[in-house]
Design a protein around this motif. Structure first.
Motif, mmCIF file in Angstrom:
data_model
loop_
_atom_site.group_PDB
_atom_site.id
_atom_site.type_symbol
_atom_site.label_atom_id
_atom_site.label_comp_id
_atom_site.label_asym_id
_atom_site.label_seq_id
_atom_site.Cartn_x
_atom_site.Cartn_y
_atom_site.Cartn_z
ATOM 1 N N GLN A 1 65.554 43.451 -12.242
ATOM 2 C CA GLN A 1 66.502 43.326 -11.127
ATOM 3 C C GLN A 1 67.611 44.359 -11.242
ATOM 4 O O GLN A 1 68.042 44.945 -10.236
ATOM 5 N N ASP A 2 68.066 44.605 -12.477
ATOM 6 C CA ASP A 2 69.076 45.650 -12.681
ATOM 7 C C ASP A 2 68.538 47.009 -12.252
ATOM 8 O O ASP A 2 69.288 47.858 -11.745
ATOM 9 N N ALA A 3 67.229 47.241 -12.478
ATOM 10 C CA ALA A 3 66.623 48.546 -12.203
ATOM 11 C C ALA A 3 66.407 48.800 -10.718
ATOM 12 O O ALA A 3 66.074 49.929 -10.331
ATOM 13 N N ILE A 4 66.565 47.770 -9.897
ATOM 14 C CA ILE A 4 66.434 47.977 -8.452
ATOM 15 C C ILE A 4 67.773 47.770 -7.736
ATOM 16 O O ILE A 4 67.855 47.911 -6.518
ATOM 17 N N HIS A 5 68.828 47.457 -8.505
ATOM 18 C CA HIS A 5 70.123 47.192 -7.891
ATOM 19 C C HIS A 5 70.707 48.494 -7.326
ATOM 20 O O HIS A 5 70.666 49.542 -7.979
ATOM 21 N N PRO A 6 71.264 48.447 -6.124
ATOM 22 C CA PRO A 6 71.812 49.665 -5.505
ATOM 23 C C PRO A 6 72.863 50.367 -6.356
ATOM 24 O O PRO A 6 72.934 51.608 -6.362
ATOM 25 N N ASP A 7 73.691 49.621 -7.095
ATOM 26 C CA ASP A 7 74.714 50.259 -7.927
ATOM 27 C C ASP A 7 74.091 51.078 -9.054
ATOM 28 O O ASP A 7 74.577 52.171 -9.390
ATOM 29 N N SER A 8 72.990 50.555 -9.642
ATOM 30 C CA SER A 8 72.304 51.292 -10.704
ATOM 31 C C SER A 8 71.726 52.594 -10.171
ATOM 32 O O SER A 8 71.827 53.649 -10.812
ATOM 33 N N LEU A 9 71.119 52.515 -8.988
ATOM 34 C CA LEU A 9 70.511 53.707 -8.394
ATOM 35 C C LEU A 9 71.577 54.725 -7.989
ATOM 36 O O LEU A 9 71.383 55.932 -8.159
ATOM 37 N N LYS A 10 72.707 54.245 -7.501
ATOM 38 C CA LYS A 10 73.802 55.154 -7.123
ATOM 39 C C LYS A 10 74.313 55.905 -8.347
ATOM 40 O O LYS A 10 74.531 57.130 -8.296
ATOM 41 N N ARG A 11 74.488 55.192 -9.442
ATOM 42 C CA ARG A 11 74.992 55.845 -10.648
ATOM 43 C C ARG A 11 73.983 56.840 -11.206
ATOM 44 O O ARG A 11 74.359 57.914 -11.692
ATOM 45 N N LEU A 12 72.703 56.506 -11.116
ATOM 46 C CA LEU A 12 71.677 57.447 -11.557
ATOM 47 C C LEU A 12 71.688 58.701 -10.686
ATOM 48 O O LEU A 12 71.600 59.830 -11.189
ATOM 49 N N LEU A 13 71.797 58.523 -9.396
ATOM 50 C CA LEU A 13 71.815 59.664 -8.486
ATOM 51 C C LEU A 13 72.991 60.596 -8.777
ATOM 52 O O LEU A 13 72.890 61.811 -8.605
ATOM 53 N N GLU A 14 74.116 60.043 -9.238
ATOM 54 C CA GLU A 14 75.314 60.844 -9.498
ATOM 55 C C GLU A 14 75.354 61.425 -10.904
ATOM 56 O O GLU A 14 76.216 62.249 -11.217
ATOM 57 N N ALA A 15 74.413 61.021 -11.761
ATOM 58 C CA ALA A 15 74.445 61.443 -13.168
ATOM 59 C C ALA A 15 73.897 62.851 -13.340
ATOM 60 O O ALA A 15 72.971 63.274 -12.650
ATOM 61 N N ASN A 16 74.485 63.573 -14.296
ATOM 62 C CA ASN A 16 73.936 64.852 -14.740
ATOM 63 C C ASN A 16 73.059 64.693 -15.965
ATOM 64 O O ASN A 16 72.154 65.493 -16.212
ATOM 65 N N VAL A 17 73.357 63.646 -16.764
ATOM 66 C CA VAL A 17 72.623 63.344 -17.990
ATOM 67 C C VAL A 17 72.423 61.835 -18.076
ATOM 68 O O VAL A 17 73.358 61.072 -17.797
ATOM 69 N N VAL A 18 71.224 61.417 -18.457
ATOM 70 C CA VAL A 18 70.998 60.022 -18.827
ATOM 71 C C VAL A 18 70.438 60.013 -20.238
ATOM 72 O O VAL A 18 69.434 60.673 -20.525
#
Length: 293
Positions: A93-110
């Motif tokens: 559920q965390d992996a499909i949450h919009p906030d998680s996806l937004k932060r991934l989209l804005e990341a330069n490094v994970v």
């Protein structure tokens, strides 16, 4: 398709600067390995915006996610990184949450932490988070960094279990699908410290089109140039196991639980700043004893 991202894969036990004294001087940092050549420093240097890059720590594989994230955040901040946070993905559920996806989209490094790689892949595999991760890696100047479980999970084929002492017995090495950022390798971690050479031998013998990569602790590879160039980083050794020239094996003939034979399995050893080119199947040893000849 040309891949724009980079992989930084590490064998676990990254130096996070825990032994650095709090009163270290600026002059002393110029000669300290952690500050100059450490793996976390390399991640910052290789990232798009350097110290201003958005770095997300993903601890899905870890049994102590907050502890793991805090250690990396503190280490990155010690190196001057300005924008580091814990992206806590503990469930699908965390992996499909919009906030998680937004932060991934804005990341330069994970940076994916260590722990259990099967927990990592079974939590984010097939979710929008994994799909977005692949899109960013393929199309953006983005870094996927993984240590231990995070490194093992990066490729399409992933070792997730196998006792080192039995690893050359047929069936002793368990494999599963990884996250699929790169197809041409199989990664094993804590390699020298836990005696895992047999695990990689069997994995490569069953998948001879792939190169096995054994990463020592606090040691890694930067994989760049459309997944074609691997540069060793860190304080230890990287073992490459190349099955493409295997001449013979008993793998398909012996029963489960019996030892296997392998002929002409080729291996190489890399250390810091050595480079391996996939397309040329060639290693350049930085400190070669023949450089001046």
């Amino acid at each position: 398709m040309s891949i724009k991202g980079k992989l930084i894969l590490v064998g676990g036990a990254i130096n996070t600067g825990k032994s650095i004294p709090t009163n270290i001087t600026k002059e002393e940092t110029t000669t300290d390995f952690f500050f100059q050549n450490g793996i976390l420093k390399k991640i910052i240097d290789e990232s798009k915006l350097g110290k201003e890059s958005r770095i997300e720590i993903v601890t899905t594989a870890s049994q102590s996610p907050k502890l793991a994230a805090d250690a990396y955040i503190k280490a990155f901040e010690l190196l001057g990184a300005l924008n580091v946070a814990h992206l806590d993905i503990n469930t699908r559920q965390d992996a499909i949450h919009p906030d998680s996806l937004k932060r991934l989209l804005e990341a330069n490094v994970v940076l994916f932490s260590g722990g259990d790689q099967l927990r990592l892949t079974s939590t984010i595999g097939g979710t929008p988070f994994q799909q977005t991760l692949l899109q960013k890696y393929n199309h953006e100047e983005f870094i996927y960094a993984g240590t231990s479980a995070g490194a093992a999970a990066a490729s399409s084929s992933m070792i997730y279990e196998g006792i080192s002492s039995n690893a050359l017995l047929k069936g002793a090495v368990e494999m599963n699908s990884g996250l699929g950022l790169i197809d041409s390798i199989i990664v094993d971690t804590h390699f020298i410290q836990r005696g895992r050479i047999g695990r990689l031998f069997q994995a490569v013998t069953g998948n001879p089109m792939k190169i096995g990569i054994g990463l020592s602790e606090d040691t890694g590879l930067i994989i760049s140039d459309n997944n074609n160039t691997m540069t060793a980083i860190g304080s230890g050794s990287v073992i490459l196991v190349d099955g493409r020239e295997i001449l013979d094996t008993s793998l398909s003939q012996v029963s489960i639980g019996y030892p296997i034979s392998i002929s002409h399995l080729i291996s190489h050893v890399m250390t810091r700043n050595d480079i391996f080119h996939f397309d040329e199947n060639k290693i350049i040893i930085k400190d070669s004893q023949y450089n001046n000849q």
